[in-house]
Design an enzyme around this catalytic site. Structure first.
Site, PDB file in Angstrom:
ATOM      1  N   GLY A  13       0.767  -1.163   0.055  1.00  0.00           N
ATOM      2  CA  GLY A  13      -0.097  -0.056  -0.019  1.00  0.00           C
ATOM      3  C   GLY A  13       0.912   1.178   0.046  1.00  0.00           C
ATOM      4  O   GLY A  13       2.132   1.169  -0.030  1.00  0.00           O
ATOM      5  N   TYR A 144     -14.801   3.812   8.128  1.00  0.00           N
ATOM      6  CA  TYR A 144     -13.286   3.758   8.419  1.00  0.00           C
ATOM      7  C   TYR A 144     -12.908   4.645   9.681  1.00  0.00           C
ATOM      8  O   TYR A 144     -12.180   3.948  10.435  1.00  0.00           O
ATOM      9  CB  TYR A 144     -12.574   4.530   7.233  1.00  0.00           C
ATOM     10  CG  TYR A 144     -10.969   4.812   7.491  1.00  0.00           C
ATOM     11  CD1 TYR A 144     -10.143   3.792   7.305  1.00  0.00           C
ATOM     12  CD2 TYR A 144     -10.738   6.124   7.297  1.00  0.00           C
ATOM     13  CE1 TYR A 144      -8.906   4.026   7.360  1.00  0.00           C
ATOM     14  CE2 TYR A 144      -9.181   6.362   7.437  1.00  0.00           C
ATOM     15  CZ  TYR A 144      -8.217   5.265   7.334  1.00  0.00           C
ATOM     16  OH  TYR A 144      -6.717   5.328   7.271  1.00  0.00           O
ATOM     17  N   LYS A 148     -10.960   2.751  13.085  1.00  0.00           N
ATOM     18  CA  LYS A 148      -9.884   3.338  13.641  1.00  0.00           C
ATOM     19  C   LYS A 148      -9.950   3.689  15.250  1.00  0.00           C
ATOM     20  O   LYS A 148      -8.920   3.570  15.873  1.00  0.00           O
ATOM     21  CB  LYS A 148      -9.093   4.576  12.789  1.00  0.00           C
ATOM     22  CG  LYS A 148      -8.878   4.285  11.411  1.00  0.00           C
ATOM     23  CD  LYS A 148      -7.447   3.420  11.500  1.00  0.00           C
ATOM     24  CE  LYS A 148      -6.997   2.910  10.045  1.00  0.00           C
ATOM     25  NZ  LYS A 148      -5.860   1.735  10.264  1.00  0.00           N
TER      26      LYS A 148
END
Ligand code: SER
Length: 320
Positions: A13, A144, A148
């Site tokens: 990534g 997301y 997190k």
């Protein structure tokens, strides 16, 4: 001192490629095993040990840790904000399951350290938007961001309950030329440099005055390694540290590019990512990171733009 052996999960990534290369310089090529679900990124091909690994496959990860005598894991595999909104359950599953099984592995195999990235996405529209403090209202509205923030709490829990040395940073938008971003709301700030060089124009998916916190990848990589090398007693929080370098809008990054490419033009066509950006802070207070382990950024918008354009231009010339 015990020799560390590092496993990077999600090495293909945007962060993983550069972090793998940087960690190999510090710890030695053979002591950093890069893994990803895909074939090796071109920059990782022939650069050191590489294996295909699905971050969701806890048994395969455990077997690799045993086989290689791994002492540290950097878990970077995740679905980001924009991709996550398209498939919330999948994002939750990937982001959470991989973290919890890595934390369990850390306890079971007595790993010396684990790194797991967090993000400015933990904050939401009810958070103070300017100079967002380390501790403040945290009500993320994207899956997301939810994953997190929940993940930070799990990291803190494993540290308190089992003494696991797990560390984390809330990265702002990351801008890089070596590796490509994927699925983020801040990705426009990378695309814009490519399009400026290729077509001298760019259509931004965020509106012209959308300010977001951003950072050049060189700073992010150095900061990550500095965090991981700081003595454990300097970690005053086991949630992720706020980390900041610069804030700008699409209009301002376009102006920075125009200093190098005067006929570059930008227009705006905001899409679903605008709502995500509107829920995030405009700037971040990272005084805790600065005080606790000496964080300091080097790049600002102008120095980053000069460096990005120089390297991307060279890269484009090499590929023609
Ligand atoms: N760059 C990320 C995103 O846009 C934020 O962590 O999703």
């Amino acid at each position: 001192m015990k020799q560390e052996k590092i496993l990077i999960v999600g090495a293909g990534g945007q962060i993983g490629v550069e972090l793998t290369l940087a960690l190999r310089k510090v710890y030695g090529t053979d002591n950093v095993i890069a893994t990803d679900i895909k074939e090796a990124h071109p920059l990782l091909k022939d650069s050191g040990p590489y294996a295909i690994l699905n971050a969701m496959d806890a048994a395969a990860t455990h077997a690799l840790v045993k086989k290689e005598g791994i002492t540290q894991i950097y878990l970077l595999a995740a679905l980001l904000s924009a991709t996550g909104e398209k498939n919330p359950h999948k994002a939750w599953e990937i982001n959470m399951q991989s973290l919890i099984s890595t934390l369990d592995l850390g306890v079971q195999e007595k790993l010396t350290k684990i790194y797991w990235p967090s993000s400015i996405a933990v904050f939401g529209p009810t958070t103070p938007t300017s100079n967002t403090p380390q501790q403040t209202v945290v009500e993320p509205r994207t899956v997301y961001g939810i994953s997190k923030y929940a993940g930070e709490l799990w990291c803190q829990y494993y540290n308190q309950r089992w003494g696991l040395d797990v560390r984390s940073l809330r990265y702002p938008g990351l801008i890089s030329w070596k590796s490509e971003p994927g699925g983020g709301t801040t990705d426009y700030a990378v695309e814009i440099y490519h399009e400026a060089l290729k077509h001298k124009k760019y259509t931004s998916f965020l509106s012209e005055n959308t300010y977001l916190p951003m950072m050049y990848m060189d700073d992010a990589i150095r900061g990550t390694i500095e965090l991981m090398e700081a003595p454990a007693e300097q970690m005053k929080t086991r949630m992720a540290y706020n980390l900041s370098a610069m804030s700008f809008s699409p209009k301002e990054i376009a102006a920075a590019i125009q200093k190098h490419i005067p006929d570059f033009t930008i227009d705006y066509a905001p899409d679903f990512r605008q709502a995500i950006a509107d829920g995030w802070p405009k700037s971040i207070d990272d005084s805790a990171a600065r005080a606790d382990w000496g964080w300091k950024n080097e790049f600002d918008l102008d120095s980053m733009s000069a460096d990005m354009l120089k390297h991307l231009k060279e890269k484009m010339l090499q590929t023609v």
